[in-house]
Design a protein around this motif. Structure first.
Motif, PDB file in Angstrom:
ATOM      1  N   GLY B 317       0.824  -1.207   0.000  1.00  0.00           N
ATOM      2  CA  GLY B 317       0.000   0.000   0.000  1.00  0.00           C
ATOM      3  C   GLY B 317       0.854   1.251   0.000  1.00  0.00           C
ATOM      4  O   GLY B 317       0.561   2.216  -0.720  1.00  0.00           O
ATOM      5  N   THR B 324      -5.640   6.328  -1.606  1.00  0.00           N
ATOM      6  CA  THR B 324      -6.430   5.201  -1.131  1.00  0.00           C
ATOM      7  C   THR B 324      -5.535   4.075  -0.650  1.00  0.00           C
ATOM      8  O   THR B 324      -5.807   3.449   0.379  1.00  0.00           O
ATOM      9  CB  THR B 324      -7.328   4.703  -2.268  1.00  0.00           C
ATOM     10  OG1 THR B 324      -7.845   5.817  -2.966  1.00  0.00           O
ATOM     11  CG2 THR B 324      -8.438   3.849  -1.747  1.00  0.00           C
ATOM     12  N   GLY B 328      -5.365   2.500   2.974  1.00  0.00           N
ATOM     13  CA  GLY B 328      -5.516   1.054   3.142  1.00  0.00           C
ATOM     14  C   GLY B 328      -4.362   0.461   3.937  1.00  0.00           C
ATOM     15  O   GLY B 328      -4.568  -0.420   4.775  1.00  0.00           O
ATOM     16  N   GLN B 332      -4.782  -1.564   7.203  1.00  0.00           N
ATOM     17  CA  GLN B 332      -4.269  -2.939   7.295  1.00  0.00           C
ATOM     18  C   GLN B 332      -3.400  -3.106   8.533  1.00  0.00           C
ATOM     19  O   GLN B 332      -3.430  -4.149   9.184  1.00  0.00           O
ATOM     20  CB  GLN B 332      -3.489  -3.274   6.020  1.00  0.00           C
ATOM     21  CG  GLN B 332      -2.738  -4.594   6.049  1.00  0.00           C
ATOM     22  CD  GLN B 332      -3.656  -5.802   5.972  1.00  0.00           C
ATOM     23  OE1 GLN B 332      -4.880  -5.665   5.955  1.00  0.00           O
ATOM     24  NE2 GLN B 332      -3.082  -6.984   5.943  1.00  0.00           N
ATOM     25  N   ALA B 394      -9.657  -3.544   4.991  1.00  0.00           N
ATOM     26  CA  ALA B 394      -8.307  -3.037   4.811  1.00  0.00           C
ATOM     27  C   ALA B 394      -7.710  -3.510   3.488  1.00  0.00           C
ATOM     28  O   ALA B 394      -7.193  -2.715   2.700  1.00  0.00           O
ATOM     29  CB  ALA B 394      -7.442  -3.489   5.980  1.00  0.00           C
ATOM     30  N   THR B 397      -9.276  -1.903   0.494  1.00  0.00           N
ATOM     31  CA  THR B 397      -8.830  -0.528   0.274  1.00  0.00           C
ATOM     32  C   THR B 397      -7.460  -0.510  -0.385  1.00  0.00           C
ATOM     33  O   THR B 397      -7.201   0.294  -1.286  1.00  0.00           O
ATOM     34  CB  THR B 397      -8.776   0.222   1.619  1.00  0.00           C
ATOM     35  OG1 THR B 397      -9.930  -0.118   2.369  1.00  0.00           O
ATOM     36  CG2 THR B 397      -8.745   1.708   1.406  1.00  0.00           C
ATOM     37  N   VAL B 398      -6.579  -1.402   0.072  1.00  0.00           N
ATOM     38  CA  VAL B 398      -5.258  -1.455  -0.549  1.00  0.00           C
ATOM     39  C   VAL B 398      -5.390  -1.807  -2.024  1.00  0.00           C
ATOM     40  O   VAL B 398      -4.773  -1.178  -2.899  1.00  0.00           O
ATOM     41  CB  VAL B 398      -4.344  -2.479   0.169  1.00  0.00           C
ATOM     42  CG1 VAL B 398      -3.046  -2.654  -0.582  1.00  0.00           C
ATOM     43  CG2 VAL B 398      -4.073  -2.047   1.592  1.00  0.00           C
ATOM     44  N   ASN B 476     -11.696   5.143   8.510  1.00  0.00           N
ATOM     45  CA  ASN B 476     -11.338   5.747   7.241  1.00  0.00           C
ATOM     46  C   ASN B 476     -11.249   7.274   7.363  1.00  0.00           C
ATOM     47  O   ASN B 476     -10.300   7.896   6.896  1.00  0.00           O
ATOM     48  CB  ASN B 476     -12.406   5.339   6.214  1.00  0.00           C
ATOM     49  CG  ASN B 476     -11.885   5.471   4.805  1.00  0.00           C
ATOM     50  OD1 ASN B 476     -10.679   5.521   4.607  1.00  0.00           O
ATOM     51  ND2 ASN B 476     -12.781   5.545   3.860  1.00  0.00           N
TER      52      ASN B 476
END
Lengths: 463, 493
Positions: B317, B324, B328, B332, B394, B397-398, B476
């Motif tokens: 990430g 983003t 993430g 994570q 998580a 998002t990554v 977030n």
């Protein structure tokens, strides 16, 4: 006259104590125990008087005193006081107690003159005064052969280094026509003969500081000599020589900066690596500490190579912390050794089982030597590295930083023996005498506080 | 809120632990201290969001700045942004759980808790410092307690593991100090350790290019950057339960946070220069970690290798360099910290009863330990990224952040990373199946289920996991502004 008394106050007080001891010895009127208490008290007073000082020059700039020099001297005073506390168990039983302290204080006197010297002549004389009594002290375990051997090695190597030093001084006088620290910088022009003379001078410093390749006497002498002497050698002697080394390089030989910078780089790397590699293999704690102290000198050289005021303060600060941490380790070793006669790393296995307090002091001091926070050793090492990194090559910095890891490995070896290893026959509970206890408390307090109280470094750096 | 409380409270707790008379007192003080710390962390989030809602736009909140060593320009400068607040919450949760799980430690209890609290204090200090010297100080504080915890209270080849861990982490921090000094001296006359000042002044591209690898690899060692991940399996498997939880849950996150806050934020051009390296290495870590996990027969080794894989997502990430993806990465870190701590806690509970960690020696434990096995299910499902748990949010998002890079290289790396999820599902389901299902061994029929303290520890961690999984927005929202500032720095705005 009164100016003379004030500026040389520290030296005069030490001389006074030496004479007092001499008279007590001649009078034969005191038991060891009470004599030792008296000596400890006098040394404490000596530390106390060290906080006051007056600046100035004497004897045509042969002798200088400044606030910085006074601080350096008092660090040494403090170290000697701590040794008198921590070595009490061994000293009490010794039949030549007054002589021991007379010799030690003579050496201390020599170191005081050494730090204050403003002239190559007094520099040489005081260096001799600071090393010859130590050789006699190394012989103080009278029944042990190893002790005499250590003394012999010590006197031979220091005689050898004095010879080289004298040769260097005469060459310098021959090429420049002066031996005064104040006049030398202008007279140095970097001719081949001067550089040769400088190399000789540097060599004798290297002997005293046990910089590789002039370190060979160190381990044997440390192992053979009584622990009180070993700690004196490794902390007080080293510290005083490091102080004058800085003065010599920064003030006297500043025109040759490029020359000594390169020498420092090479020698620092050699010293760090050699000290580290040999320390890895040691079983005897005194030999182990000898090699680890060689590594510490390598780091001091790294700091000195920076060549700025920050380097000077970092070295003074480091020596102050080194006094506390190294003396604490030697103190614990000395307590254990005088109670049980055991001094190898494997003897310390499962030491924690019966001696919790001593173990924690030892661990704290070892972490401080390894430069692990929150101990003061962390700050000492970091400031040396910050000071040295200013104008260092990147690879030099990387080598120094990686050497920190290697040294951590062997310090952890001792910690591991104390806390983790199993032992069928661990050292029994040792009762700690009052003065040893006081010594260890002072050392531990120093290890914790000197780093976290940031004004200590601030004070040193504004000198 | 006074951030000094975050360091002061653990310090007080540690002193209290040292002064206490018996085991009972030690436990209560440690628990009270860490529970209070959790309350503080939650209060910090609330106050932080309140300040933000009131329109305070400063990059760092609750800042304090004291001159420490003025002659070297070292200041005790602390402050938090959303990223640090999230990490502090993670630390507080894991510490409480760790203290609860270690309730039954009988050997040298006082020393054990003292070291745990000291380790936690290092982490708190690390996350709030804004001065590189102070940050480094706290980073190193956390190393020695780990060594002693593993070496003294560990199992298996504990001395070897403790040594390996301490030396590798020290090597990492010595690279970090080289990088920090590079920045300190790289700025010409104005020498500074201050993160905010350094970020504003900007570091010359040549210095960034030279010193970025030092910092990134140095911090990377802490967070299992391939190929410097070898301390992870040994360290985790030898450590006592709470030690593993702290190691994976907190200590590995120090590295991730450092990679982000120090390396990437202060040296954005360096990060761009080396981003493809980071992506390659982290992709390898993700895939290698996942496959290596499949081969493990020991539950702790399994979780340790899967940590390598999951921490790979953090570095991936960061390496992707989009807003983003960085958000993430932080999510994570929090998610993996909670999940892996939960996993290690469960493994500890099982091991304490069965005295084995070999998967094939267990079976049918669901019948005798329903609570523990349920927790194991939850941890496993979170690990393989089931929606509703934090792992899904998580990792998703990554991936989304990674996919924003449109070229083939980044896409391929993303696909490779995605593939690891399948592998994860394989090993997780297989392991859980073998442990919980099937016929039960005769010797295990009389095992007891988790005790109250273990249940409480698991519940605290599960609440965290589910809170992120079901309602990811609060986390977030917390992280995003911080990530945005880092991203702006990278894109040169």
């Amino acid at each position: 006259m009164s100016e003379f008394l004030l500026i040389m106050k520290n030296e005069l007080v030490i001389t006074f104590i030496i004479f007092l001891l001499l008279f007590i010895k001649l009078g034969k009127g005191m038991k060891n125990e009470s004599l030792l208490s008296l000596i400890q008290f006098l040394l404490l007073l000596n530390v106390g008087q060290g906080f006051t000082f007056s600046e100035g020059n004497l004897f045509g700039n042969m002798f200088t005193n400044t606030e910085q020099i006074a601080l350096e001297k008092n660090i040494l005073n403090l170290g000697v006081y701590l040794i008198s506390l921590l070595g009490a168990g061994w000293l009490k039983q010794h039949k030549h107690l007054p002589e021991f302290f007379m010799l030690m204080l003579s050496a201390l006197l020599g170191m005081n003159f050494l730090i204050s010297s403003g002239n190559l002549l007094i520099f040489f004389l005081s260096l001799e005064l600071s090393s010859i009594p130590v050789a006699a002290m190394a012989n103080f375990d009278l029944e042990k052969k190893a002790s005499s051997e250590a003394a012999m090695k010590m006197i031979l190597s220091s005689a050898f280094s004095s010879g080289i030093l004298l040769f260097g001084i005469s060459l310098i006088y021959g090429t420049t026509g002066t031996i005064s620290f104040a006049e030398l910088p202008a007279a140095l022009n970097g001719s081949t003969l001067q550089i040769l003379a400088f190399v000789f001078l540097f060599t004798s410093f290297a002997f005293k500081l046990s910089i590789v390749p002039f370190h060979l006497w160190t381990a044997d002498v440390y192992e053979g000599a009584p622990i009180a002497v070993t700690s004196f050698l490794s902390v007080i002697s080293k510290g005083s020589v490091a102080f004058i080394f800085i003065t010599a390089l920064y003030k006297v030989f500043s025109p040759l900066q490029q020359t000594w910078y390169n020498m420092l780089v090479i020698l620092s790397i050699a010293t760090m690596i050699t000290g580290n590699l040999f320390a890895l293999r040691q079983q005897n704690l005194k030999r182990f500490l000898a090699f680890s102290s060689i590594t510490q000198v390598g780091f001091i050289l790294f700091g000195i190579s920076g060549g700025t005021n920050a380097s000077t303060s970092a070295v003074i600060y480091f020596v102050l912390i080194y006094v506390f941490s190294n003396l604490a380790v030697f103190g614990v070793v000395s307590i254990v050794s005088s109670a049980t006669g055991r001094e190898t790393i494997s003897d310390f296995k499962a030491f924690y089982q019966n001696n919790k307090l001593l173990s924690w002091v030892m661990a704290l001091a070892l972490f401080s030597l390894a430069g692990v926070p929150p101990t003061a050793g962390f700050f000492g090492k970091m400031f040396l590295i910050v000071a040295g990194a200013g104008n260092s090559y990147l690879w030099f910095l990387v080598i120094a930083a990686l050497n920190l890891v290697v040294s951590l490995y062997y310090y952890l070896k001792v910690v591991r023996a104390i806390f983790m290893d199993k032992n069928d026959n661990p050292i029994e509970k040792i009762t700690i005498g009052a003065s040893e206890k006081l010594g260890l408390i002072i050392c531990s307090a120093g290890i914790v506080l000197v780093g976290l109280l940031s004004w200590v470094y601030q004070y040193i750096s504004q000198l | 809120m006074n951030l000094l409380l975050l360091i002061g409270l653990p310090l007080l707790t540690a002193v209290g632990v040292l002064l206490s008379r018996n085991t009972q007192q030690v436990r209560s003080i440690a628990f009270a201290g860490s529970a209070l710390q959790l309350v503080l962390a939650i209060a910090l989030i609330y106050l932080f969001q309140k300040e933000r809602a009131a329109g305070v736009a400063a990059q760092m909140l609750f800042e304090q700045n004291y001159a420490l060593f003025p002659s070297l320009n070292i200041n005790f400068h602390i402050g938090v942004d959303g990223i640090s607040v999230a990490m502090i919450l993670l630390t507080a949760l894991v510490v409480v759980a760790g203290v609860l799980v270690s309730w039954r430690v009988e050997k040298m209890t006082k020393e054990f808790y003292f070291l745990l609290i000291l380790l936690a204090m290092g982490a708190y200090g690390f996350f709030i410092s804004l001065d590189l010297f102070v940050l480094f100080f706290f980073l190193e504080i956390a190393v020695i307690p780990k060594y002693l915890l593993i070496g003294t209270w560990g199992s298996g080849k504990k001395e070897y593991s403790a040594n390996k861990l301490a030396l590798m982490l020290m090597a990492g921090s010595s690279l970090v100090i080289v990088g920090i000094l590079g920045m300190y001296f790289g700025n010409g006359e104005h020498k500074s350790f201050d993160i905010i000042q350094l970020a504003q002044a900007g570091i010359s591209p040549a210095v960034q290019k030279l010193f970025f690898p030092f910092l990134f690899v140095g911090f990377g060692i802490f967070t299992a950057l391939f190929p410097f991940h070898t301390w992870v399996p040994d360290g985790h498997s030898s450590a006592p339960t709470a030690g593993s939880m702290f190691l994976a849950g907190i200590s590995m996150k120090l590295g991730g946070y450092g990679c982000l806050r120090v390396a990437t934020y202060l040296m954005p051009q360096g990060a761009q220069e080396y981003s493809s390296w980071i992506i390659v290495l982290s992709s390898i870590a993700i895939l290698y970690g996942a496959f290596a996990t499949m081969m493990q027969r020991d539950l702790k080794y399994m979780n340790a290798y899967s940590s390598i894989s999951h921490c790979g997502f953090v570095l991936l990430g960061i390496g992707m360099l989009t807003k983003t993806a960085i958000t993430g990465a932080v999510m994570q870190m929090v998610s993996h910290g909670l999940m892996t701590a939960l996993f290690f806690a469960v493994i500890g509970i099982i091991y304490e009863r069965t005295h084995t960690r070999q998967i094939n020696e267990m079976g049918g434990l669901l019948k005798v330990m329903p609570f523990t096995m349920t927790v194991l299910f939850i941890a496993g499902l979170c690990s393989l990224g089931l929606p509703g748990f934090s792992g899904f949010v998580a990792e998703m998002t990554v991936f989304m952040g990674s996919w924003q890079n449109a070229d083939a290289f980044h896409r391929i790396a993303t696909v490779i990373a995605c593939m690891s999820i399948v592998v994860t599902a394989v090993y997780i389901l297989r392991a859980i199946g073998q442990v919980a299902m099937g016929p039960i061994k005769e010797t295990y029929t009389r095992l007891s289920d988790a005790s109250w303290n273990e249940k409480l520890a698991a519940a605290i961690l599960i609440i965290g996991i589910v809170a992120i999984g079901v309602a990811p927005f609060w986390l977030n929202d917390l992280i995003k502004p911080g990530a945005e500032i880092i991203m702006n720095k990278i894109s040169g705005k």
